[in-house]
Design a protein around this motif. Sequence first.
Motif, mmCIF file in Angstrom:
data_model
loop_
_atom_site.group_PDB
_atom_site.id
_atom_site.type_symbol
_atom_site.label_atom_id
_atom_site.label_comp_id
_atom_site.label_asym_id
_atom_site.label_seq_id
_atom_site.Cartn_x
_atom_site.Cartn_y
_atom_site.Cartn_z
ATOM 1 N N PHE A 85 27.748 1.436 25.845
ATOM 2 C CA PHE A 85 27.967 0.114 25.235
ATOM 3 C C PHE A 85 28.034 0.194 23.710
ATOM 4 C CE2 PHE A 85 26.637 -3.570 28.256
ATOM 5 C CZ PHE A 85 27.576 -3.165 29.174
ATOM 6 N N SER A 86 27.110 0.939 23.101
ATOM 7 C CA SER A 86 27.058 0.958 21.638
ATOM 8 C C SER A 86 28.265 1.661 21.029
ATOM 9 C CB SER A 86 25.759 1.594 21.148
ATOM 10 O OG SER A 86 25.641 2.902 21.642
ATOM 11 N N ALA A 87 28.969 2.473 21.814
ATOM 12 C CA ALA A 87 30.151 3.162 21.303
ATOM 13 C C ALA A 87 31.402 2.279 21.363
ATOM 14 C CB ALA A 87 30.392 4.444 22.093
ATOM 15 N N VAL A 88 31.321 1.174 22.097
ATOM 16 C CA VAL A 88 32.470 0.271 22.205
ATOM 17 C C VAL A 88 32.551 -0.556 20.931
ATOM 18 C CG1 VAL A 88 33.475 -1.653 23.488
ATOM 19 C CG2 VAL A 88 32.321 0.187 24.718
ATOM 20 N N GLY A 89 33.717 -0.618 20.352
ATOM 21 C CA GLY A 89 33.903 -1.356 19.111
ATOM 22 C C GLY A 89 33.819 -2.861 19.295
ATOM 23 N N VAL A 116 33.507 -5.582 27.408
ATOM 24 C CA VAL A 116 32.329 -5.220 26.600
ATOM 25 C C VAL A 116 32.613 -5.487 25.125
ATOM 26 C CG1 VAL A 116 30.811 -3.324 25.882
ATOM 27 C CG2 VAL A 116 31.465 -3.565 28.297
ATOM 28 N N ARG A 117 33.827 -5.216 24.679
ATOM 29 C CA ARG A 117 34.203 -5.481 23.284
ATOM 30 C C ARG A 117 34.034 -6.967 22.955
ATOM 31 N NH1 ARG A 117 38.855 -3.414 23.556
ATOM 32 N NH2 ARG A 117 38.094 -1.330 23.199
ATOM 33 N N VAL A 118 34.477 -7.836 23.854
ATOM 34 C CA VAL A 118 34.299 -9.282 23.661
ATOM 35 C C VAL A 118 32.810 -9.617 23.625
ATOM 36 C CG1 VAL A 118 34.618 -11.568 24.705
ATOM 37 C CG2 VAL A 118 36.528 -9.940 24.658
ATOM 38 N N LEU A 119 32.054 -9.094 24.574
ATOM 39 C CA LEU A 119 30.626 -9.396 24.654
ATOM 40 C C LEU A 119 29.867 -8.911 23.420
ATOM 41 C CD1 LEU A 119 30.090 -8.540 28.421
ATOM 42 C CD2 LEU A 119 30.098 -10.825 27.379
ATOM 43 N N ARG A 120 30.179 -7.716 22.955
ATOM 44 C CA ARG A 120 29.503 -7.204 21.749
ATOM 45 C C ARG A 120 29.894 -8.027 20.523
ATOM 46 N NH1 ARG A 120 29.680 -2.146 19.643
ATOM 47 N NH2 ARG A 120 27.525 -2.426 19.056
ATOM 48 N N THR A 121 31.154 -8.392 20.422
ATOM 49 C CA THR A 121 31.603 -9.208 19.290
ATOM 50 C C THR A 121 30.862 -10.531 19.255
ATOM 51 O OG1 THR A 121 33.804 -8.196 19.370
ATOM 52 C CG2 THR A 121 33.624 -10.309 18.226
ATOM 53 N N VAL A 122 30.787 -11.204 20.377
ATOM 54 C CA VAL A 122 30.125 -12.505 20.432
ATOM 55 C C VAL A 122 28.632 -12.365 20.150
ATOM 56 C CG1 VAL A 122 29.567 -14.487 21.900
ATOM 57 C CG2 VAL A 122 31.875 -13.508 21.959
ATOM 58 N N THR A 123 28.005 -11.333 20.696
ATOM 59 C CA THR A 123 26.571 -11.125 20.466
ATOM 60 C C THR A 123 26.285 -10.930 18.983
ATOM 61 O OG1 THR A 123 26.308 -10.166 22.671
ATOM 62 C CG2 THR A 123 24.590 -9.663 21.056
ATOM 63 N N ILE A 124 27.066 -10.116 18.324
ATOM 64 C CA ILE A 124 26.880 -9.871 16.890
ATOM 65 C C ILE A 124 27.179 -11.130 16.089
ATOM 66 C CG2 ILE A 124 27.801 -8.576 14.921
ATOM 67 C CD1 ILE A 124 28.068 -6.165 16.938
ATOM 68 N N ARG A 125 28.236 -11.839 16.451
ATOM 69 C CA ARG A 125 28.565 -13.090 15.745
ATOM 70 C C ARG A 125 27.464 -14.137 15.946
ATOM 71 N NH1 ARG A 125 33.307 -14.930 13.976
ATOM 72 N NH2 ARG A 125 33.283 -16.835 15.245
ATOM 73 N N ARG A 126 26.920 -14.226 17.154
ATOM 74 C CA ARG A 126 25.854 -15.193 17.427
ATOM 75 C C ARG A 126 24.655 -14.931 16.507
ATOM 76 N NH1 ARG A 126 25.722 -15.068 22.627
ATOM 77 N NH2 ARG A 126 26.796 -17.043 22.878
ATOM 78 N N LEU A 173 21.304 -4.533 27.806
ATOM 79 C CA LEU A 173 22.069 -3.452 27.203
ATOM 80 C C LEU A 173 22.849 -3.923 25.982
ATOM 81 C CD1 LEU A 173 23.338 -1.682 30.437
ATOM 82 C CD2 LEU A 173 21.702 -0.755 28.787
ATOM 83 N N LEU A 174 23.418 -5.134 26.075
ATOM 84 C CA LEU A 174 24.153 -5.678 24.930
ATOM 85 C C LEU A 174 23.235 -5.889 23.742
ATOM 86 C CD1 LEU A 174 26.471 -8.351 26.561
ATOM 87 C CD2 LEU A 174 27.198 -6.419 25.149
ATOM 88 N N PHE A 175 22.085 -6.478 23.991
ATOM 89 C CA PHE A 175 21.123 -6.728 22.917
ATOM 90 C C PHE A 175 20.759 -5.415 22.229
ATOM 91 C CE2 PHE A 175 16.847 -7.309 21.197
ATOM 92 C CZ PHE A 175 17.029 -8.473 20.455
ATOM 93 N N ALA A 176 20.458 -4.386 23.038
ATOM 94 C CA ALA A 176 20.104 -3.080 22.472
ATOM 95 C C ALA A 176 21.276 -2.447 21.723
ATOM 96 C CB ALA A 176 19.627 -2.138 23.582
ATOM 97 N N SER A 177 22.474 -2.544 22.285
ATOM 98 C CA SER A 177 23.633 -1.902 21.636
ATOM 99 C C SER A 177 24.008 -2.607 20.345
ATOM 100 C CB SER A 177 24.834 -1.870 22.585
ATOM 101 O OG SER A 177 25.470 -3.126 22.669
ATOM 102 N N CYS A 178 23.755 -3.912 20.279
ATOM 103 C CA CYS A 178 24.099 -4.648 19.057
ATOM 104 C C CYS A 178 23.009 -4.524 18.009
ATOM 105 C CB CYS A 178 24.361 -6.110 19.401
ATOM 106 S SG CYS A 178 25.853 -6.318 20.392
ATOM 107 N N SER A 179 21.821 -4.130 18.397
ATOM 108 C CA SER A 179 20.754 -3.866 17.438
ATOM 109 C C SER A 179 21.054 -2.592 16.664
ATOM 110 C CB SER A 179 19.407 -3.718 18.149
ATOM 111 O OG SER A 179 19.058 -4.934 18.759
ATOM 112 N N GLU A 180 21.804 -1.689 17.333
ATOM 113 C CA GLU A 180 22.170 -0.417 16.700
ATOM 114 C C GLU A 180 23.339 -0.601 15.742
ATOM 115 O OE1 GLU A 180 23.195 2.021 20.028
ATOM 116 O OE2 GLU A 180 21.238 1.801 20.957
ATOM 117 N N ALA A 181 24.055 -1.720 15.882
ATOM 118 C CA ALA A 181 25.270 -1.934 15.073
ATOM 119 C C ALA A 181 24.936 -2.277 13.636
ATOM 120 C CB ALA A 181 26.117 -3.054 15.685
#
Length: 181
Positions: A85-89, A116-126, A173-181
């Motif tokens: 997940f964390s490797a997905v842009g 996953v890219r959409v989900l990570r983008t939204v999580t970081i934007r949120r 997993l998203l929360f953890a992967s976006c914490s690394e971003a």
Amino acid sequence: MSHTEREGFLMYSKNEYVVYGTSGVCLVSDIVPSPFDPADPRLFYVLKPVGSPSGSAVFTPVGNEMVNMRALMSREQVNDLRDGFSAVGTITVTNEKQRRNAYRDALAANDPQGWVRVLRTVTIRRRAFAANKKRLPEVDNEYEAVALQCLCREVSLVLGTAYETAVERTKTLLFASCSEA
């Protein structure tokens, strides 16, 4: 997998699961002659979307190139995706209209990495919006819901877990992967 090649198209079998566009995971409940025009020589899949009311069905011609249809991921592919997940842009556009188009394109591609890219983008934007005490635009919430449903329906079926369990694990997993971003 029981799908075969017929007339140059990948053909799925009755009782096989597929991922069909943003309808998500569907069961191929039947393969029938055209239900719309008796003169139409094409065969049609009768697809039953998983998680939809029992009477709903999607009819699509075998070999339909207008909508992306694919086999489910394997267990190994699901695990690799989750581990990475964390490797997905993320989607990096500044214009809201372009963002909507980028989200739509990511979902239309019917690719789990795009979801996953959409989900990570939204999580970081949120997180960024919350830090500035602003409300996330509704477009983000809408596309997040569709991406989460598409991903988690497939993951739950492949891993044999409850849909709700797949949602909770994916969010963790998203929360953890976006914490690394």
